[in-house]
Write a protein that holds these residues in place. Structure first.
Motif, PDB file in Angstrom:
ATOM      1  N   ASN A  67      39.451  50.503  32.761  1.00  0.00           N
ATOM      2  CA  ASN A  67      38.026  50.002  33.211  1.00  0.00           C
ATOM      3  C   ASN A  67      37.927  50.336  34.630  1.00  0.00           C
ATOM      4  O   ASN A  67      36.747  49.718  35.110  1.00  0.00           O
ATOM      5  CB  ASN A  67      38.064  48.645  32.887  1.00  0.00           C
ATOM      6  N   ARG A 108      35.442  43.793  35.815  1.00  0.00           N
ATOM      7  CA  ARG A 108      35.805  44.884  35.012  1.00  0.00           C
ATOM      8  C   ARG A 108      37.033  44.734  34.213  1.00  0.00           C
ATOM      9  O   ARG A 108      37.355  45.586  33.479  1.00  0.00           O
ATOM     10  CB  ARG A 108      35.753  45.961  36.053  1.00  0.00           C
ATOM     11  N   LEU A 132      30.893  46.743  29.332  1.00  0.00           N
ATOM     12  CA  LEU A 132      31.151  48.137  30.072  1.00  0.00           C
ATOM     13  C   LEU A 132      31.326  49.278  29.523  1.00  0.00           C
ATOM     14  O   LEU A 132      30.665  50.383  30.295  1.00  0.00           O
ATOM     15  CB  LEU A 132      32.802  47.825  30.751  1.00  0.00           C
TER      16      LEU A 132
END
Length: 83
Positions: free
Chosen positions: A21, A37, A79
């Motif tokens: 990520n 994140r 994400l």
């Protein structure tokens, strides 16, 4: 919950490239993790990859960022749809 890198970090550079990520970055003195994140690798792997490669075991859960597995999966989905 997100993970955190503690002061025991030796800046060995192995965790940053393992993060799917891109949540890990070089801070002022040690590597840091962006909790917005970090999904603990939920959606990518069964276990957090940074914890697996850390030679000094300095990446525990961050009690300041408590999240359920469902919340981590929601974050992962957000994400990956932004990418």
């Amino acid at each position: 919950m997100a993970l955190i890198i503690t002061d025991e970090c030796i800046n060995c550079d192995v965790c940053e490239p393992e993060c799917p990520n891109e949540a890990i970055y070089q801070g002022d003195s040690i590597y840091e993790i962006d909790p917005s994140r970090c999904t603990e690798c939920v959606g990518h792997f069964d276990e957090p990859q940074c914890q697996q490669v850390c030679p000094v075991d300095c990446i525990p859960l961050d009690p300041a960022h408590m999240e359920t597995e469902d919340q981590l999966m929601d974050k992962y989905e957000k994400l990956t749809t932004l990418s």
